[in-house]
Write a protein that holds these residues in place. Structure first.
Motif, mmCIF file in Angstrom:
data_model
loop_
_atom_site.group_PDB
_atom_site.id
_atom_site.type_symbol
_atom_site.label_atom_id
_atom_site.label_comp_id
_atom_site.label_asym_id
_atom_site.label_seq_id
_atom_site.Cartn_x
_atom_site.Cartn_y
_atom_site.Cartn_z
ATOM 1 N N LEU A 147 32.710 25.594 23.542
ATOM 2 C CA LEU A 147 33.980 26.575 23.556
ATOM 3 C C LEU A 147 34.706 26.531 24.861
ATOM 4 C CD1 LEU A 147 31.702 29.781 22.377
ATOM 5 C CD2 LEU A 147 32.777 28.191 21.063
ATOM 6 N N GLY A 148 36.142 26.775 24.311
ATOM 7 C CA GLY A 148 37.009 26.820 24.979
ATOM 8 C C GLY A 148 38.109 28.071 25.045
ATOM 9 N N PHE A 149 38.469 28.555 26.136
ATOM 10 C CA PHE A 149 39.436 29.640 25.723
ATOM 11 C C PHE A 149 40.625 29.741 26.752
ATOM 12 C CE2 PHE A 149 35.145 31.065 25.326
ATOM 13 C CZ PHE A 149 35.065 31.898 24.247
ATOM 14 N N ALA A 150 41.843 29.536 26.183
ATOM 15 C CA ALA A 150 43.012 29.061 26.958
ATOM 16 C C ALA A 150 44.019 29.827 26.397
ATOM 17 C CB ALA A 150 43.078 27.761 26.907
ATOM 18 N N ALA A 151 45.288 29.721 26.693
ATOM 19 C CA ALA A 151 46.851 30.187 26.272
ATOM 20 C C ALA A 151 47.535 28.895 26.359
ATOM 21 C CB ALA A 151 47.399 31.109 27.141
ATOM 22 N N LEU A 152 47.867 28.236 24.988
ATOM 23 C CA LEU A 152 48.428 27.061 24.981
ATOM 24 C C LEU A 152 49.542 27.059 24.104
ATOM 25 C CD1 LEU A 152 45.119 24.732 24.899
ATOM 26 C CD2 LEU A 152 47.014 24.735 26.620
ATOM 27 N N ASP A 153 50.215 26.015 24.103
ATOM 28 C CA ASP A 153 51.546 26.045 22.969
ATOM 29 C C ASP A 153 51.431 24.327 22.568
ATOM 30 O OD1 ASP A 153 52.455 24.733 25.393
ATOM 31 O OD2 ASP A 153 54.353 26.008 25.356
ATOM 32 N N MET A 154 50.437 23.752 22.620
ATOM 33 C CA MET A 154 50.160 22.506 22.200
ATOM 34 C C MET A 154 48.808 22.322 21.723
ATOM 35 S SD MET A 154 49.187 20.677 26.136
ATOM 36 C CE MET A 154 50.487 21.549 26.911
ATOM 37 N N ASP A 155 48.628 20.902 20.864
ATOM 38 C CA ASP A 155 47.409 20.930 20.254
ATOM 39 C C ASP A 155 46.960 19.511 20.690
ATOM 40 O OD1 ASP A 155 47.148 23.001 18.317
ATOM 41 O OD2 ASP A 155 48.889 22.468 17.703
ATOM 42 N N HIS A 156 45.682 19.228 20.322
ATOM 43 C CA HIS A 156 45.106 17.681 20.548
ATOM 44 C C HIS A 156 44.340 17.669 19.304
ATOM 45 C CE1 HIS A 156 42.618 14.798 22.145
ATOM 46 N NE2 HIS A 156 43.113 14.944 23.159
ATOM 47 N N PRO A 157 44.358 16.223 18.522
ATOM 48 C CA PRO A 157 43.658 16.010 17.421
ATOM 49 C C PRO A 157 42.102 16.008 17.598
ATOM 50 C CG PRO A 157 44.843 13.698 18.745
ATOM 51 C CD PRO A 157 44.896 15.086 19.237
ATOM 52 N N ALA A 158 41.560 16.084 18.718
ATOM 53 C CA ALA A 158 39.920 16.198 18.697
ATOM 54 C C ALA A 158 39.870 17.675 19.224
ATOM 55 C CB ALA A 158 39.627 15.245 19.698
ATOM 56 N N VAL A 159 40.714 18.673 18.897
ATOM 57 C CA VAL A 159 40.208 20.005 19.239
ATOM 58 C C VAL A 159 41.063 20.825 18.255
ATOM 59 C CG1 VAL A 159 40.687 21.874 20.812
ATOM 60 C CG2 VAL A 159 40.371 19.590 21.645
ATOM 61 N N THR A 160 40.218 21.923 17.823
ATOM 62 C CA THR A 160 40.447 22.923 16.915
ATOM 63 C C THR A 160 41.067 24.013 17.701
ATOM 64 O OG1 THR A 160 39.193 22.088 14.905
ATOM 65 C CG2 THR A 160 40.073 24.457 14.811
ATOM 66 N N ARG A 161 42.338 24.592 17.419
ATOM 67 C CA ARG A 161 42.818 25.899 18.318
ATOM 68 C C ARG A 161 43.224 26.745 17.406
ATOM 69 N NH1 ARG A 161 48.077 27.282 20.618
ATOM 70 N NH2 ARG A 161 49.005 25.687 19.349
ATOM 71 N N ARG A 162 42.556 28.017 17.418
ATOM 72 C CA ARG A 162 43.195 29.130 16.750
ATOM 73 C C ARG A 162 43.155 30.321 17.527
ATOM 74 N NH1 ARG A 162 37.602 28.692 14.176
ATOM 75 N NH2 ARG A 162 36.286 30.408 15.103
ATOM 76 N N PRO A 163 43.856 31.521 17.261
ATOM 77 C CA PRO A 163 44.074 32.400 18.024
ATOM 78 C C PRO A 163 42.809 33.426 18.021
ATOM 79 C CG PRO A 163 45.604 32.744 16.118
ATOM 80 C CD PRO A 163 44.854 31.329 16.282
ATOM 81 N N ILE A 164 42.464 33.956 19.026
ATOM 82 C CA ILE A 164 41.283 34.777 19.165
ATOM 83 C C ILE A 164 41.711 36.341 19.269
ATOM 84 C CG2 ILE A 164 40.495 34.410 21.544
ATOM 85 C CD1 ILE A 164 37.755 34.544 20.616
ATOM 86 N N CYS A 165 42.708 36.411 20.049
ATOM 87 C CA CYS A 165 43.029 37.766 20.260
ATOM 88 C C CYS A 165 44.677 37.780 20.814
ATOM 89 C CB CYS A 165 42.278 38.271 21.490
ATOM 90 S SG CYS A 165 42.912 40.028 21.949
ATOM 91 N N THR A 166 45.560 38.657 20.398
ATOM 92 C CA THR A 166 46.815 38.971 20.734
ATOM 93 C C THR A 166 47.101 40.159 21.231
ATOM 94 O OG1 THR A 166 47.628 36.870 19.096
ATOM 95 C CG2 THR A 166 49.169 38.422 20.064
ATOM 96 N N ALA A 167 47.488 40.352 22.219
ATOM 97 C CA ALA A 167 47.878 41.718 23.002
ATOM 98 C C ALA A 167 48.915 41.697 23.852
ATOM 99 C CB ALA A 167 46.683 42.245 23.532
#
Length: 302
Positions: A147-167
């Motif tokens: 698992l990874g937790f970050a704040a990003l505006d980029m993607d990587h083909p080997a990584v699935t990125r989805r929002p977990i919380c917006t505040a």
């Protein structure tokens, strides 16, 4: 205790792990392909969790299958021990979790979650790496982290990125500061205030600058820091005011060290969940995520 576990099922499981295909495993075991498929299905039914994911003609073992395989290799003739391992994996008494997190979450939020998790699941070993958001993305792309937790505006083909919380971002003030009488702070409230800014290389810095410029505010920048926690420490010491991401602000405010107030107009901040794209999350990871989502809700609300 588990029932219907047979040595032949484990032989089939071991052969499929080592060959990657049911056809090849059937040749190793000198039996038919349907027979191997049936034994694998019976073993999954007995274990209570999936062992393989199908990718074309190849079968990829799940994280639970790899944990079981290690024990099968060491104790192949000890069916009673293997049965116990299956129960441990199924009941979360055995397993591991490798997590990478941005500092805003890795300094307190994630340790709090991990402490609660290992208390509830004492058989699970959890490792945490605090890294920049970009480094978290690189770690997850290796497929070695769960698992990874970050704040990003980029993607990587080997990584699935989805929002977990917006505040919303928060204004942070020293205790007793005159601005604390306001329910929310506008850009003009920061004009000529001693201000602790994020480092210029941090993406959120530019968003904060735009917010302040909208009200022609010119705060007096007295210090800069890379981490929200460092900024909040400076604010707590009375060095000035600032604007930081909501989790760190909420943690410091809950500890009674600063005062936090929302901004107007609101400035949303998004925390991302990163997953290795080439494999499904383990059952342990899924259970931990349930706890994380509940902790976000408890700290920041819906």
């Amino acid at each position: 205790m588990l029932h219907r576990l047979t040595h032949r099922q484990l032989e089939a499981f071991r052969a499929v792990i080592e060959t990657g295909k049911v056809t090849a495993a059937s040749e190793v075991l000198n039996t038919t392909q349907p027979s191997v498929s049936r034994m694998i299905a019976d073993l999954e039914h007995t274990a209570g969790f999936e062992l393989f994911e199908r990718r074309g003609r190849q079968l990829l073992p799940t994280p639970e299958a790899l944990a079981l395989y290690e024990e099968v290799e060491r104790s192949f003739v000890g069916l009673a021990e293997i049965s116990r391992v299956i129960e441990d994996i199924r009941d979360f008494r055995r397993g591991s979790l490798l997590i990478a997190g941005m500092p805003a979450l890795a300094l307190k939020f994630l340790p709090d979650a991990i402490a609660a998790f290992v208390k509830a699941e004492p058989g699970i070993k959890v490792s945490l790496r605090a890294r920049s958001s970009q480094a978290v993305l690189r770690h997850l792309s290796s497929q070695q982290f769960d698992l990874g937790f970050a704040a990003l505006d980029m993607d990587h083909p080997a990584v699935t990125r989805r929002p977990i919380c917006t505040a919303p971002m928060q204004a942070v003030l020293p205790l007793g500061h005159p601005l604390a009488v306001k329910d929310r702070l506008e850009p003009a409230d920061f004009d000529e205030q001693p201000f602790i800014a994020l480092g210029a290389e941090i993406a959120t810095r530019s968003e904060t600058d735009v917010f302040l410029a909208a009200g022609n505010a010119r705060p007096q920048i007295v210090a800069e820091a890379q981490l929200s926690a460092s900024i909040c420490e400076l604010v707590a010491s009375g060095a000035g005011v600032s604007i930081v991401e909501p989790v760190t602000a909420a943690n410091f405010a809950a500890a009674g060290r600063i005062t936090a107030r929302p901004l107007h107009p609101a400035q949303p901040f998004r925390y991302d969940l990163l997953l290795p794209a080439l494999r499904e999350p383990s059952r342990v990871a899924a259970r931990f995520l349930d706890l994380i989502e509940a902790q976000f809700t408890a700290l920041l609300g819906d």
